[in-house]
Design a protein around this motif. Sequence first.
Motif, PDB file in Angstrom:
ATOM      1  N   VAL A 183     -42.372   5.888 -14.345  1.00 23.02           N
ATOM      2  CA  VAL A 183     -40.940   5.620 -14.496  1.00 23.02           C
ATOM      3  C   VAL A 183     -40.272   6.750 -15.277  1.00 23.02           C
ATOM      4  CG1 VAL A 183     -39.215   4.100 -15.582  1.00 23.02           C
ATOM      5  CG2 VAL A 183     -41.079   3.118 -14.214  1.00 23.02           C
ATOM      6  N   GLN A 211     -40.527  10.206 -13.145  1.00 28.99           N
ATOM      7  CA  GLN A 211     -39.699  10.247 -11.940  1.00 28.99           C
ATOM      8  C   GLN A 211     -38.215  10.040 -12.248  1.00 28.99           C
ATOM      9  OE1 GLN A 211     -41.007  11.932  -9.769  1.00 28.99           O
ATOM     10  NE2 GLN A 211     -41.830  10.678  -8.104  1.00 28.99           N
ATOM     11  N   THR A 212     -37.901   9.277 -13.261  1.00 26.16           N
ATOM     12  CA  THR A 212     -36.497   9.139 -13.660  1.00 26.16           C
ATOM     13  C   THR A 212     -35.928  10.516 -13.981  1.00 26.16           C
ATOM     14  OG1 THR A 212     -36.810   6.889 -14.502  1.00 26.16           O
ATOM     15  CG2 THR A 212     -34.925   8.131 -15.379  1.00 26.16           C
ATOM     16  N   GLU A 234     -33.304  12.685 -11.671  1.00 28.97           N
ATOM     17  CA  GLU A 234     -32.035  13.043 -12.311  1.00 28.97           C
ATOM     18  C   GLU A 234     -31.828  14.557 -12.303  1.00 28.97           C
ATOM     19  OE1 GLU A 234     -28.376  12.486 -14.449  1.00 28.97           O
ATOM     20  OE2 GLU A 234     -29.572  11.173 -13.171  1.00 28.97           O
ATOM     21  N   LEU A 268     -37.609   4.414  -7.603  1.00 27.11           N
ATOM     22  CA  LEU A 268     -37.160   5.536  -8.434  1.00 27.11           C
ATOM     23  C   LEU A 268     -36.590   6.655  -7.579  1.00 27.11           C
ATOM     24  CD1 LEU A 268     -40.158   5.488 -10.898  1.00 27.11           C
ATOM     25  CD2 LEU A 268     -37.755   5.099 -11.537  1.00 27.11           C
ATOM     26  N   GLY A 315     -33.259   5.378  -6.014  1.00 30.43           N
ATOM     27  CA  GLY A 315     -32.225   4.912  -6.925  1.00 30.43           C
ATOM     28  C   GLY A 315     -31.936   3.435  -6.796  1.00 30.43           C
ATOM     29  N   GLN A 338     -37.144  -1.567 -15.397  1.00 32.13           N
ATOM     30  CA  GLN A 338     -35.750  -1.183 -15.179  1.00 32.13           C
ATOM     31  C   GLN A 338     -35.098  -0.751 -16.491  1.00 32.13           C
ATOM     32  OE1 GLN A 338     -34.156  -1.075 -12.013  1.00 32.13           O
ATOM     33  NE2 GLN A 338     -32.738   0.132 -13.247  1.00 32.13           N
ATOM     34  N   HIS A 388     -36.345   2.672 -17.369  1.00 32.45           N
ATOM     35  CA  HIS A 388     -35.631   3.647 -16.532  1.00 32.45           C
ATOM     36  C   HIS A 388     -34.218   3.879 -17.072  1.00 32.45           C
ATOM     37  CE1 HIS A 388     -33.850   5.537 -12.988  1.00 32.45           C
ATOM     38  NE2 HIS A 388     -32.963   4.557 -12.956  1.00 32.45           N
ATOM     39  N   ASP A 389     -33.494   2.800 -17.311  1.00 34.42           N
ATOM     40  CA  ASP A 389     -32.105   2.915 -17.783  1.00 34.42           C
ATOM     41  C   ASP A 389     -32.027   3.642 -19.129  1.00 34.42           C
ATOM     42  OD1 ASP A 389     -31.402   1.489 -15.502  1.00 34.42           O
ATOM     43  OD2 ASP A 389     -31.133  -0.417 -16.569  1.00 34.42           O
ATOM     44  N   THR A 429     -34.292   5.745 -20.408  1.00 34.36           N
ATOM     45  CA  THR A 429     -34.662   7.151 -20.199  1.00 34.36           C
ATOM     46  C   THR A 429     -33.461   7.935 -19.689  1.00 34.36           C
ATOM     47  OG1 THR A 429     -36.971   6.549 -19.777  1.00 34.36           O
ATOM     48  CG2 THR A 429     -36.249   8.704 -18.980  1.00 34.36           C
ATOM     49  N   LEU A 430     -32.728   7.361 -18.746  1.00 35.62           N
ATOM     50  CA  LEU A 430     -31.517   8.025 -18.229  1.00 35.62           C
ATOM     51  C   LEU A 430     -30.470   8.208 -19.323  1.00 35.62           C
ATOM     52  CD1 LEU A 430     -30.693   6.615 -14.674  1.00 35.62           C
ATOM     53  CD2 LEU A 430     -31.201   8.979 -15.308  1.00 35.62           C
TER      54      LEU A 430
END
Length: 179
Positions: free
Chosen positions: A66, A69-70, A74, A101, A104, A113, A116-117, A119-120
């Motif tokens: 996660v 790949q996030t 990006e 991933l 999107g 999730q 992922h959120d 990390t973004l």
Amino acid sequence: MSNFKFHTMETAPEATQKLFENSLSNFGMIPNLHAVLGDEPPVLEAYQLMHKLFQETCLDAEELTVVWQTINVEHNCGYCVPAHSMIADMMKVDPAINKALREGSALPNEKLQVLHDTTLLILRNRGQLTEEQLAPFFAAGYGQKHILAILLGLSQKVISNYINHLAKTPVDEAFAHYA
């Protein structure tokens, strides 16, 4: 056309040759990413060490995927997205996670999730998150050590994603079908 050199065992600086032996041992080849990083041995060594250390963090194989790949998606890294798709398969990560991933779409469970959120958010806000932005992460059961692990993964990915953009690193044949 790239001005970057992609080294082989024969053209690599002497200090890089031992690092290339690590690449051969781990991947059965010298990935093109390693071939370009090999021009400056300390950078290749740092990248390899960060890769190893990131895998030793508190994150499991799904969580590693996660984070990797996030960041790869990006950064729009056409080399690392397929490379880490192959690595996810090697680590036996559920293919639905990698697919979500890459596309999107929503991840198969809420905890991933949130990872992922977060990390973004860290990536996009350069680490400047509010308590409100971090609340879901901590509520999902993650803690400080997980934030530190994300930062290690991000550091590793900045090196690879950015050099792949600059050098226009071609995808290796070994994971071309993941492209």
